[in-house]
Design a protein around this motif. Structure first.
Motif, PDB file in Angstrom:
ATOM      1  N   VAL A 526     -20.808  -9.444  35.948  1.00 16.46           N
ATOM      2  CA  VAL A 526     -19.195  -8.586  35.385  1.00 16.46           C
ATOM      3  C   VAL A 526     -18.650 -10.201  35.898  1.00 16.46           C
ATOM      4  N   HIS A 527     -17.434  -9.535  35.406  1.00 19.25           N
ATOM      5  CA  HIS A 527     -15.887  -9.959  35.472  1.00 19.25           C
ATOM      6  C   HIS A 527     -14.853  -8.787  35.265  1.00 19.25           C
ATOM      7  N   GLY A 528     -14.135  -9.028  35.545  1.00 17.79           N
ATOM      8  CA  GLY A 528     -12.910  -8.434  35.124  1.00 17.79           C
ATOM      9  C   GLY A 528     -12.872  -8.083  33.565  1.00 17.79           C
ATOM     10  N   ARG A 529     -12.733  -9.325  32.992  1.00 16.06           N
ATOM     11  CA  ARG A 529     -12.347  -9.703  31.693  1.00 16.06           C
ATOM     12  C   ARG A 529     -13.382  -8.574  30.078  1.00 16.06           C
ATOM     13  N   MET A 530     -14.472  -7.864  30.819  1.00 17.54           N
ATOM     14  CA  MET A 530     -15.406  -7.793  30.936  1.00 17.54           C
ATOM     15  C   MET A 530     -15.041  -5.863  30.126  1.00 17.54           C
ATOM     16  N   ASP A 531     -15.477  -5.235  28.651  1.00 20.89           N
ATOM     17  CA  ASP A 531     -15.235  -4.096  28.720  1.00 20.89           C
ATOM     18  C   ASP A 531     -15.881  -3.705  29.586  1.00 20.89           C
ATOM     19  N   ALA A 532     -14.885  -2.021  30.031  1.00 21.26           N
ATOM     20  CA  ALA A 532     -15.545  -1.337  30.870  1.00 21.26           C
ATOM     21  C   ALA A 532     -16.863  -0.537  30.947  1.00 21.26           C
ATOM     22  N   ARG A 533     -17.291  -0.236  29.718  1.00 23.24           N
ATOM     23  CA  ARG A 533     -18.924  -0.246  29.708  1.00 23.24           C
ATOM     24  C   ARG A 533     -19.517  -1.374  30.143  1.00 23.24           C
ATOM     25  N   ALA A 534     -19.911  -2.508  29.319  1.00 19.46           N
ATOM     26  CA  ALA A 534     -20.333  -3.638  29.880  1.00 19.46           C
ATOM     27  C   ALA A 534     -20.782  -3.834  31.205  1.00 19.46           C
ATOM     28  N   LYS A 535     -18.921  -3.960  32.064  1.00 18.78           N
ATOM     29  CA  LYS A 535     -19.226  -3.836  33.023  1.00 18.78           C
ATOM     30  C   LYS A 535     -19.950  -2.617  34.211  1.00 18.78           C
ATOM     31  N   GLY A 545     -31.571  -2.170  40.108  1.00 17.26           N
ATOM     32  CA  GLY A 545     -32.819  -3.517  40.333  1.00 17.26           C
ATOM     33  C   GLY A 545     -33.214  -3.855  39.226  1.00 17.26           C
ATOM     34  N   ARG A 546     -32.948  -4.196  37.796  1.00 16.22           N
ATOM     35  CA  ARG A 546     -33.751  -3.926  36.657  1.00 16.22           C
ATOM     36  C   ARG A 546     -32.646  -5.949  36.857  1.00 16.22           C
ATOM     37  N   ILE A 547     -31.615  -5.845  38.313  1.00 18.28           N
ATOM     38  CA  ILE A 547     -31.142  -7.433  38.054  1.00 18.28           C
ATOM     39  C   ILE A 547     -31.049  -8.228  39.604  1.00 18.28           C
ATOM     40  N   ASP A 548     -32.229  -9.695  39.741  1.00 24.53           N
ATOM     41  CA  ASP A 548     -31.806  -9.715  41.184  1.00 24.53           C
ATOM     42  C   ASP A 548     -30.265 -10.992  41.141  1.00 24.53           C
ATOM     43  N   LEU A 549     -29.611 -11.049  40.399  1.00 29.64           N
ATOM     44  CA  LEU A 549     -28.314 -11.842  40.986  1.00 29.64           C
ATOM     45  C   LEU A 549     -27.522 -11.333  39.944  1.00 29.64           C
ATOM     46  N   LEU A 550     -27.021 -10.579  40.358  1.00 26.50           N
ATOM     47  CA  LEU A 550     -25.136 -10.666  40.056  1.00 26.50           C
ATOM     48  C   LEU A 550     -23.895 -11.642  39.886  1.00 26.50           C
ATOM     49  N   VAL A 551     -23.846 -12.110  39.310  1.00 27.62           N
ATOM     50  CA  VAL A 551     -22.800 -13.648  39.094  1.00 27.62           C
ATOM     51  C   VAL A 551     -21.725 -12.570  38.855  1.00 27.62           C
ATOM     52  N   ALA A 552     -20.337 -13.048  40.247  1.00 28.79           N
ATOM     53  CA  ALA A 552     -19.605 -11.625  39.667  1.00 28.79           C
ATOM     54  C   ALA A 552     -18.195 -12.939  40.098  1.00 28.79           C
ATOM     55  N   THR A 553     -16.974 -11.833  39.200  1.00 26.11           N
ATOM     56  CA  THR A 553     -16.000 -12.450  40.306  1.00 26.11           C
ATOM     57  C   THR A 553     -15.214 -11.501  41.307  1.00 26.11           C
ATOM     58  N   THR A 554     -14.400 -11.562  41.682  1.00 19.63           N
ATOM     59  CA  THR A 554     -13.805 -11.022  42.852  1.00 19.63           C
ATOM     60  C   THR A 554     -13.942  -9.687  42.390  1.00 19.63           C
ATOM     61  N   VAL A 555     -13.652  -8.917  41.829  1.00 23.26           N
ATOM     62  CA  VAL A 555     -13.776  -7.709  40.686  1.00 23.26           C
ATOM     63  C   VAL A 555     -14.445  -6.535  41.887  1.00 23.26           C
ATOM     64  N   ILE A 556     -15.483  -7.371  42.313  1.00 23.37           N
ATOM     65  CA  ILE A 556     -16.613  -6.203  43.371  1.00 23.37           C
ATOM     66  C   ILE A 556     -16.717  -7.116  44.203  1.00 23.37           C
ATOM     67  N   GLU A 557     -14.837  -7.043  44.711  1.00 27.53           N
ATOM     68  CA  GLU A 557     -14.387  -6.935  45.735  1.00 27.53           C
ATOM     69  C   GLU A 557     -14.543  -6.020  47.243  1.00 27.53           C
ATOM     70  N   VAL A 558     -14.253  -5.487  46.218  1.00 30.79           N
ATOM     71  CA  VAL A 558     -13.628  -3.686  46.880  1.00 30.79           C
ATOM     72  C   VAL A 558     -15.051  -2.380  46.899  1.00 30.79           C
ATOM     73  N   GLY A 559     -15.191  -1.879  47.456  1.00 31.25           N
ATOM     74  CA  GLY A 559     -15.904  -0.440  47.158  1.00 31.25           C
ATOM     75  C   GLY A 559     -17.461  -1.371  46.934  1.00 31.25           C
ATOM     76  N   VAL A 560     -17.717  -1.754  45.710  1.00 35.77           N
ATOM     77  CA  VAL A 560     -19.528  -1.903  45.300  1.00 35.77           C
ATOM     78  C   VAL A 560     -20.234  -1.579  46.353  1.00 35.77           C
ATOM     79  N   ASP A 561     -21.404  -0.502  45.984  1.00 36.63           N
ATOM     80  CA  ASP A 561     -22.388  -0.443  47.369  1.00 36.63           C
ATOM     81  C   ASP A 561     -23.467  -0.301  46.196  1.00 36.63           C
ATOM     82  N   VAL A 562     -24.130  -1.186  46.854  1.00 34.52           N
ATOM     83  CA  VAL A 562     -25.637  -1.358  46.850  1.00 34.52           C
ATOM     84  C   VAL A 562     -26.050  -2.243  47.762  1.00 34.52           C
ATOM     85  N   PRO A 563     -27.151  -0.941  48.304  1.00 35.68           N
ATOM     86  CA  PRO A 563     -27.861  -1.172  49.627  1.00 35.68           C
ATOM     87  C   PRO A 563     -28.709  -2.485  49.375  1.00 35.68           C
TER      88      PRO A 563
END
Ligand code: ADP
Ligand code: MG
Length: 696
Positions: A526-535, A545-563
């Motif tokens: 997930v990164h900032g330049r993907m379109d919103a739907r892809a994100k 849970g279909r993905i084990d490891l999520l590679v991301a830029t700092t777009v996930i800095e705020v709020g994202v909540d996956v316990p």
């Protein structure tokens, strides 16, 4: 002429000079008075050559023994001088023939500059100097220390010095820059008159404590800092008073509805959440607008609190707007809030920039009709086409990501043009960046504050380690182990470059690499330049849970909540600020599992970077981290640059002057009560953008 006049009233200041002075923040004559020297030079006394030490800046008087012109790589003039048996060298690289001719053996020279250890003796390179025929000891020594001001291109030190001197001279006339603070309001400070304080700051005497003056601990500086802080408090009080004078809808929360809301949550709110919800509902009952800041560390459950407020408002037939800084977050909030509120029969809509016109049109139409409901969105919420005629409540999430103006723009959506509906919505402002008390007292003194000082039960503090890139293989093993045990992990890519494009590219490369290196795992991106739907797709797959490891830029800095995510790796952690690292780390530690955060760094670590990583390793407490952050970075950075408008102090410094804030607050109250006539002049003197205080 008085200090409030433009600098162009001063002799020798035309439009050109005025424009250049403006770059220093100097528009009015008083700005010169408040332009504090960086340091001072002591030209009040002569130093015996024998007492000089390298590194000091000193004034000397000596006799010229020998003058030599050298042609090396650069032409230079070496003047050997002596006094009372001690010798030193004055060295010049730029000089005219006339200058050279005046340097006669036997003449006396007075020179000022930085003393350095030269090849054969102490020397001063390019001193300020004067030549005399005879020993002229007492002549023209400065009566006070020489101020050295911050300057900028096109404005010389001498120019600023002379202008400041002229302004200070005008202080002779009391009406030039009037005393506005009654002595009784000076708190514990010694009663220094304003003019006196300014004279000391610009032209301290030989016996004044220079270190205290430059560092701002001197009573003269403190006297000004207090006045400035007091003026700022006044501004905030006025702003608040005006805001509260406007009518807002009084909302009586339906207790049955709230009970239903809590049942629908599937968990019991913490005591802190209950308390803050009660504080908010208490505010909503009044017909003057709520202005409340909710502070709660990452993961403390602010969304639930906001949802309760929104539910009360919407059930009473009003509209509520919930603004989040990113689409990712807006969508997540929309999903959660819809899940909590729609079973209660309350409508929850989403409005983001990436919605197609076709999808937006009906939403906009319903909102424009004043249909009750909650709308969740991004900046798209305050676009022109959006009208919210029955807006009763605005909620700003992660407020440090927004500017004051954006908060106002959203608030201004309220009211129909006919004015039939109360025009001021209640405002709820949420932040996960815990604000140290001193900063909150100053930056948010116009807001009431609630603190969620408790995490939901069962959370374990995240264990944090800092690991050098050289041990990356070990980190990969940890990722693999965590995922094989059924948990999930984030891998956050940050980049040295500011460019988002490059950062996203790096994330893509990293994702491919990790997919190869960890071939048993499902790797997402997930990164900032993907379109919103892809994100959203990427994030949803991770959440499900279909993905084990999520590679991301700092777009996930705020709020994202996956316990279920219990491991976070942050690359180039040494490059990020403390607040950002703490926010990022807040993505894990949301479930019952012990979570880990790995700060990958590229050695060697600088001192500040080391201090940051260490602070993070030692503490999970956002307040403690914010306090360290304030020490390491200063208030402007901590609040976010876009918040700093009202925080730009000329003299005061929130870290240094924290202990003046109490006096500034009580002083502001007394001034309002006892000397209301002083309020406007004080604001005009100190508050950079005084007009803005007219608005909330
Ligand atoms: P933040 O304060 O960082 O915005 P969130 O509102 O995103 O925190 O909440 C973090 C997570 O904790 C969410 O999954 C939320 O549903 C959950 N949560 C919130 N309050 C409680 C609670 N009282 N008990 C259990 N889980 C909670
Ligand atoms: Mg949140």
């Amino acid at each position: 002429m008085n200090a409030g006049d433009s600098v162009t009233r001063m002799r020798g200041v035309g439009a050109g000079v005025a424009a250049r002075l403006e770059k220093l923040g100097i528009r009015r004559i008083q700005d010169l008075l408040l332009h504090r020297p960086n340091r001072y030079e002591d030209r009040t006394r002569l130093w015996p050559l024998a007492a000089l030490r390298p590194g000091s800046r000193a004034l000397v008087l000596a006799q010229i023994d020998h003058v030599e012109l050298r042609y090396g790589r650069r032409r230079s003039l070496i003047v050997s001088v002596s006094d009372a048996g001690s010798r030193m060298t004055l060295r010049f690289f730029h000089f005219s023939d006339t200058q050279m001719q005046r340097m006669q053996t036997g003449a006396w020279i007075r020179a000022f500059g930085e003393v350095r250890a030269g090849p054969t003796s102490l020397e001063i390179v390019h001193p300020d100097y004067q030549v005399f025929d005879r020993r002229a000891e007492g002549e023209q020594l400065e009566p006070s220390l020489t101020p050295v001001y911050p300057v900028t291109k096109g404005v010389t030190q001498n120019r600023v010095r002379n202008l400041a001197r002229a302004a200070v001279a005008e202080l002779e006339r009391p009406e030039f820059f009037p005393e506005l603070l009654p002595g009784a309001l000076l708190g514990g400070l010694p009663g220094i008159a304003l003019a006196e304080a300014l004279r000391t700051i610009h032209h301290p005497g030989p016996d004044d404590d220079l270190a205290a003056l430059t560092e701002g601990r001197h009573p003269a500086v403190q006297r000004l800092a207090l006045e400035e802080l007091l003026a700022q408090q006044l501004g905030l009080r006025l702003r608040r008073n005006r805001a509260q004078a406007a009518p807002a809808p009084a909302i009586n929360p339906d207790s049955g509805l709230l009970a239903g809301f809590i049942r629908a949550l599937g968990f019991e709110p913490t005591t802190a959440q209950h308390r803050v919800i009660d504080e908010i509902l208490g505010d909503l009952r009044h017909d003057s607008p709520m202005l409340r800041l909710v502070q709660g560390d990452v993961g403390s459950g602010k969304t639930v609190v906001a949802a309760a407020a929104a539910a009360a408002c919407v059930a009473a037939g009003y509209q509520a707007a919930f603004m989040a800084p990113t689409e990712l977050l807006a969508e997540q909030h929309h999903r959660n809030l819809a899940q909590w509120l729609e079973p209660l029969g309350l409508r929850v809509r989403l409005l983001t920039g990436s919605l197609k016109t076709r999808e937006r049109a009906p939403e906009l139409e319903a909102l424009g009709r004043g249909e009750a409901g909650l709308v969740v969105g991004t900046h798209a919420l305050f676009q022109k086409q959006v009208s919210l005629p029955r807006l009763g409540l605005t909620i700003i999430d992660e407020q440090h990501r927004f500017g004051v103006h954006q908060r106002l723009a959203l608030r201004d959506k309220a009211g129909d043009s006919a004015g039939a509906i109360p025009a001021m919505p209640h405002q709820l402002i949420m932040t996960a960046t815990p604000i140290p008390r001193t900063l909150a007292m100053s930056a948010y003194a116009d807001l009431d504050t609630s603190v969620i000082d408790e995490l939901p039960p069962g959370r374990q503090p995240v264990t944090t380690v800092a690991i050098s890139n050289a041990r990356r293989a070990q980190v990969l093993e940890r990722v693999a182990a965590a995922c094989q045990a059924g948990r999930q992990a984030y891998w956050v890519c940050t980049l040295i470059e500011e460019s988002e494009a490059l950062q996203c590219q790096a994330a893509e490369v990293t994702a491919e690499m990790l997919a190869t290196e960890l071939s048993g795992l499902q790797v997402g991106l997930v990164h900032g330049r993907m379109d919103a739907r892809a994100k959203t797709r990427g994030l949803t797959a991770f959440r499900d849970g279909r993905i084990d490891l999520l590679v991301a830029t700092t777009v996930i800095e705020v709020g994202v909540d996956v316990p279920n995510a219990s491991l976070m790796v942050i690359e180039n952690a040494e490059r990020l600020g403390l607040a950002q690292l703490h926010q990022l780390r807040g993505r894990v530690g949301r479930g019952a599992e012990q979570s880990h955060c790995v700060l990958l760094f590229q050695p060697p670590l600088g001192e500040v970077a080391r201090a940051r990583l260490e602070a993070l390793r030692q503490s999970n407490d956002g307040f403690e981290i914010a306090r360290r952050d304030l020490e390491l970075r200063g208030p402007g950075e901590v609040l976010g640059t876009r918040q700093t408008g009202a925080m730009e102090f000329r003299v005061a410094d929130l870290v240094r002057d924290a202990d003046l804030l109490g006096a500034a607050q009580s002083g502001a109250d007394r001034l309002l009560a006892e000397h209301p006539d002083r309020v406007d002049p004080l604001l005009d003197r100190w508050v950079h953008d005084a007009q803005r205080y007219a608005d909330v």
